[in-house]
Design an enzyme around this catalytic site. Structure first.
Site, PDB file in Angstrom:
ATOM      1  N   ASN A  19       0.845  -1.198   0.000  1.00 19.99           N
ATOM      2  CA  ASN A  19       0.000   0.000   0.000  1.00 19.99           C
ATOM      3  C   ASN A  19       0.876   1.243   0.000  1.00 19.99           C
ATOM      4  OD1 ASN A  19       0.590   0.778   2.849  1.00 19.99           O
ATOM      5  ND2 ASN A  19      -0.354  -1.214   3.225  1.00 19.99           N
ATOM      6  N   ALA A  21       1.864   1.112  11.679  1.00 23.05           N
ATOM      7  CA  ALA A  21       2.053   0.503  10.352  1.00 23.05           C
ATOM      8  C   ALA A  21       0.724   0.247   9.653  1.00 23.05           C
ATOM      9  CB  ALA A  21       2.812  -0.814  10.505  1.00 23.05           C
ATOM     10  N   ASP A  68      -3.914  -6.483   5.168  1.00 19.46           N
ATOM     11  CA  ASP A  68      -4.854  -7.394   5.819  1.00 19.46           C
ATOM     12  C   ASP A  68      -4.759  -8.807   5.245  1.00 19.46           C
ATOM     13  OD1 ASP A  68      -5.992  -5.551   7.596  1.00 19.46           O
ATOM     14  OD2 ASP A  68      -7.104  -4.637   5.947  1.00 19.46           O
ATOM     15  N   LYS A  73       4.107 -16.719 -14.867  1.00 27.05           N
ATOM     16  CA  LYS A  73       4.103 -16.399 -16.296  1.00 27.05           C
ATOM     17  C   LYS A  73       2.678 -16.167 -16.771  1.00 27.05           C
ATOM     18  CE  LYS A  73       8.451 -16.773 -17.289  1.00 27.05           C
ATOM     19  NZ  LYS A  73       9.185 -15.528 -17.397  1.00 27.05           N
ATOM     20  N   PRO A 111      -2.159 -11.972  10.222  1.00 30.82           N
ATOM     21  CA  PRO A 111      -2.440 -11.759  11.655  1.00 30.82           C
ATOM     22  C   PRO A 111      -2.725 -10.289  11.899  1.00 30.82           C
ATOM     23  CG  PRO A 111      -0.084 -12.078  11.279  1.00 30.82           C
ATOM     24  CD  PRO A 111      -0.770 -12.363   9.974  1.00 30.82           C
ATOM     25  N   ASP A 112      -3.620 -10.005  12.822  1.00 35.65           N
ATOM     26  CA  ASP A 112      -3.862  -8.615  13.226  1.00 35.65           C
ATOM     27  C   ASP A 112      -2.944  -8.338  14.415  1.00 35.65           C
ATOM     28  OD1 ASP A 112      -4.806  -6.240  14.443  1.00 35.65           O
ATOM     29  OD2 ASP A 112      -6.726  -6.496  13.411  1.00 35.65           O
ATOM     30  N   ILE A 113      -1.882  -7.607  14.149  1.00 39.08           N
ATOM     31  CA  ILE A 113      -0.831  -7.418  15.159  1.00 39.08           C
ATOM     32  C   ILE A 113      -1.380  -6.636  16.358  1.00 39.08           C
ATOM     33  CG2 ILE A 113       1.490  -6.484  15.558  1.00 39.08           C
ATOM     34  CD1 ILE A 113       1.891  -6.779  12.468  1.00 39.08           C
ATOM     35  N   LYS A 168     -13.545   0.376  16.217  1.00 40.62           N
ATOM     36  CA  LYS A 168     -12.229  -0.279  16.169  1.00 40.62           C
ATOM     37  C   LYS A 168     -11.586  -0.344  17.551  1.00 40.62           C
ATOM     38  CE  LYS A 168     -10.423   0.168  12.265  1.00 40.62           C
ATOM     39  NZ  LYS A 168      -9.858   0.791  11.082  1.00 40.62           N
TER      40      LYS A 168
HETATM   41  O1  C5P Z   1      -8.467  -2.647  10.880  1.00 37.11           O
HETATM   42  P1  C5P Z   1      -7.508  -1.623  10.452  1.00 37.11           P
HETATM   43  O2  C5P Z   1      -6.462  -2.152   9.482  1.00 37.11           O
HETATM   44  O3  C5P Z   1      -8.091  -0.347   9.927  1.00 37.11           O
HETATM   45  O4  C5P Z   1      -6.756  -1.209  11.805  1.00 37.11           O
HETATM   46  C1  C5P Z   1      -5.719  -0.305  11.826  1.00 37.11           C
HETATM   47  C2  C5P Z   1      -4.868  -0.520  13.026  1.00 37.11           C
HETATM   48  O5  C5P Z   1      -4.613  -1.903  13.201  1.00 37.11           O
HETATM   49  C3  C5P Z   1      -3.508   0.133  12.887  1.00 37.11           C
HETATM   50  O6  C5P Z   1      -3.065   0.498  14.158  1.00 37.11           O
HETATM   51  C4  C5P Z   1      -2.674  -0.986  12.297  1.00 37.11           C
HETATM   52  O7  C5P Z   1      -1.306  -0.821  12.606  1.00 37.11           O
HETATM   53  C5  C5P Z   1      -3.258  -2.208  12.972  1.00 37.11           C
HETATM   54  N1  C5P Z   1      -3.235  -3.444  12.175  1.00 37.11           N
HETATM   55  C6  C5P Z   1      -2.413  -4.490  12.576  1.00 37.11           C
HETATM   56  N2  C5P Z   1      -2.423  -5.672  11.878  1.00 37.11           N
HETATM   57  C7  C5P Z   1      -3.211  -5.836  10.804  1.00 37.11           C
HETATM   58  C8  C5P Z   1      -4.036  -4.770  10.372  1.00 37.11           C
HETATM   59  C9  C5P Z   1      -4.016  -3.585  11.089  1.00 37.11           C
HETATM   60  O8  C5P Z   1      -1.693  -4.354  13.561  1.00 37.11           O
HETATM   61  N3  C5P Z   1      -3.183  -6.971  10.128  1.00 37.11           N
END
Ligand code: C5P
Length: 419
Positions: free
Chosen positions: A210, A274, A278, A290, A307-309, A341
């Site tokens: 991105n 960051a 997703d 190819k 993973p959602d960190i 969120k």
């Molecule tokens: O759900 P969204 O991507 O909008 O959430 C944004 C927040 O979640 C940011 O703080 C981003 O660093 C964190 N994030 C993450 N891991 C992901 C997606 C988002 O830590 N896979």
């Protein structure tokens, strides 16, 4: 501040600004000796330079020195810092190549003191590969080179190449000379900051990513470190120089970023700036995919969830940082989505920003801070100002009554802000 600077004034339209610089430094107690190059003397006179600095101006390598013992070697070593302002493309090239055919280049080669250069030139000259090569070489040699400002130029073109304002150059000089100690109220605080995009490989040469530039995350990491925090910056690929005084862990993918954050624990504060991808391609082709293999209907990509960190760190049973801050980049209904969120991710604060304009990659940001205590809307400001203000808030949340250790103090205050 009882310090001395040797100022080399190169030949450029911006040379007149060096007069202001001498004045600003004098106001801070910094004495300036000057070397005026032959080209520099086409733009400012030795008389004006000498009058402002209160010292004779040095111009010629072979002149019998008027100061008795001030030859070029002594001249370059009697100072605490050598400053080149404006640094022309020619001066950069000479210094990078180690030339010594006039007083300025000889002094630069002979000095045993730190050197700071403030380049100013036409945009094409600045962007020319030769100049960029010279700048990279000088930086590798330990020279501090200020980034030129971007804007309209005296020659009518537009772009990077303008000399920064004299007060900005004076600040950089005072920094190099060791300005008075700054606010160190976050000493002992351990912070992990993620920044930039992630890159999710599709094959040997392609990836999903991105537009995140990393500027906001880097600014926050730098502002924390400047207040004494012990910072680990986990960065996806960006074009930014690593900020000083911190550990920088470079990663590519979301999985690598999560690993690096977990390895960085324990921490008191985690700030997830960051723009983590997703999804990632479910499989990574070992070679280059190819077009002939994709068939008539094009290529269908299967994506796996990353993973959602932020969620992961917010829900750690053991070792959760006391203050966990997330970012929410939204294009509409910013506050509503950000509030949802905050609950969904389980973090303590959410920094919401509207990215429908030029925020991603731009220099400015417009922020809403959401936390259990309420909502704060900040005016549009530079990403550095956002960083300072956020670090103020962090400092308010975690600064202890004196005498408590870092882990205890953050626990007390972060709990208070989220209850
Ligand atoms: O759900 P969204 O991507 O909008 O959430 C944004 C927040 O979640 C940011 O703080 C981003 O660093 C964190 N994030 C993450 N891991 C992901 C997606 C988002 O830590 N896979």
């Amino acid at each position: 501040m009882d310090k001395r600077v040797l100022l080399i004034i190169g030949g450029g339209i911006a040379a007149y600004k060096s007069l202001d610089l001498i004045r600003l430094l004098a106001a801070k107690g910094v004495k300036t000796r000057t070397i005026l190059t032959r080209a520099g003397a086409e733009f400012v006179t030795p008389l004006s330079v000498g009058s402002l600095s209160g010292q004779s101006v040095h111009q010629d390598l072979f002149a019998l020195n008027e100061d008795g013992d001030m030859g070029h070697i002594e001249l370059s070593r009697a100072a605490d810092l050598v400053v080149v302002c404006p640094a022309t493309a020619d001066l950069l090239a000479k210094a990078a190549g180690g030339h010594a055919n006039d007083l300025a280049s000889t002094a630069l080669l002979a000095t045993d003191k730190p050197v700071l250069m403030a380049p100013a030139m036409n945009v094409r000259m600045w962007l020319h590969p030769a100049t960029q090569r010279n700048v990279a070489q000088l930086r590798a040699d330990g020279v501090t080179i200020l980034e030129p400002d971007v804007g309209p130029m005296a020659c009518g073109e537009f772009g990077p190449g303008r000399l920064p304002y004299p007060d900005q150059i004076a600040d950089a000089i005072l920094d190099c000379l060791g300005s008075p100690p700054r606010d160190q109220s976050l000493k002992g605080l351990r912070a992990i900051v993620t920044a930039g995009p992630t890159r999710e490989p599709l094959d040997a040469v392609r990836f999903l990513s991105n537009h995140s530039s990393g500027k906001q995350g880097y600014a926050i990491a730098k502002a924390l470190a400047e207040r004494g925090a012990n910072v680990s910056l986990v960065s996806g690929p960006t074009s930014l120089a690593p900020p000083p005084s911190m550990q920088v862990v470079q990663v590519e993918t979301a999985n690598e970023m999560l690993d690096a954050v977990l390895k960085g624990l324990p921490a008191d504060v985690f700030i997830s700036v960051a723009a983590v991808a997703d999804w990632r391609p479910e499989t990574r082709a070992s070679g280059k995919l190819k077009i002939k293999n994709s068939g008539r209907s094009g290529l269908t990509l299967k994506l796996a969830e990353n993973p959602d960190i932020l969620h992961h760190i917010s829900h750690l049973r053991n070792g959760r940082p006391q203050l966990v801050i997330g970012f929410a980049a939204e294009t509409h209904h910013v506050e509503d989505y950000a509030a949802a969120k905050l609950a969904r991710k389980g973090c303590d604060w959410i920094i919401a920003n509207d990215v429908s304009g030029d925020v991603m990659g731009g220099a400015e940001n417009e922020i809403t801070l959401l936390r259990a205590g309420g909502v704060e809307r900040w005016r549009r400001m530079t990403k550095e100002e956002v960083a300072e203000k956020l670090v103020d808030r962090i400092s308010d949340a975690v600064t202890p009554p004196l005498g408590q250790d870092a882990s205890h103090r953050s626990r007390t205050k972060a709990k208070r802000t989220s209850s």
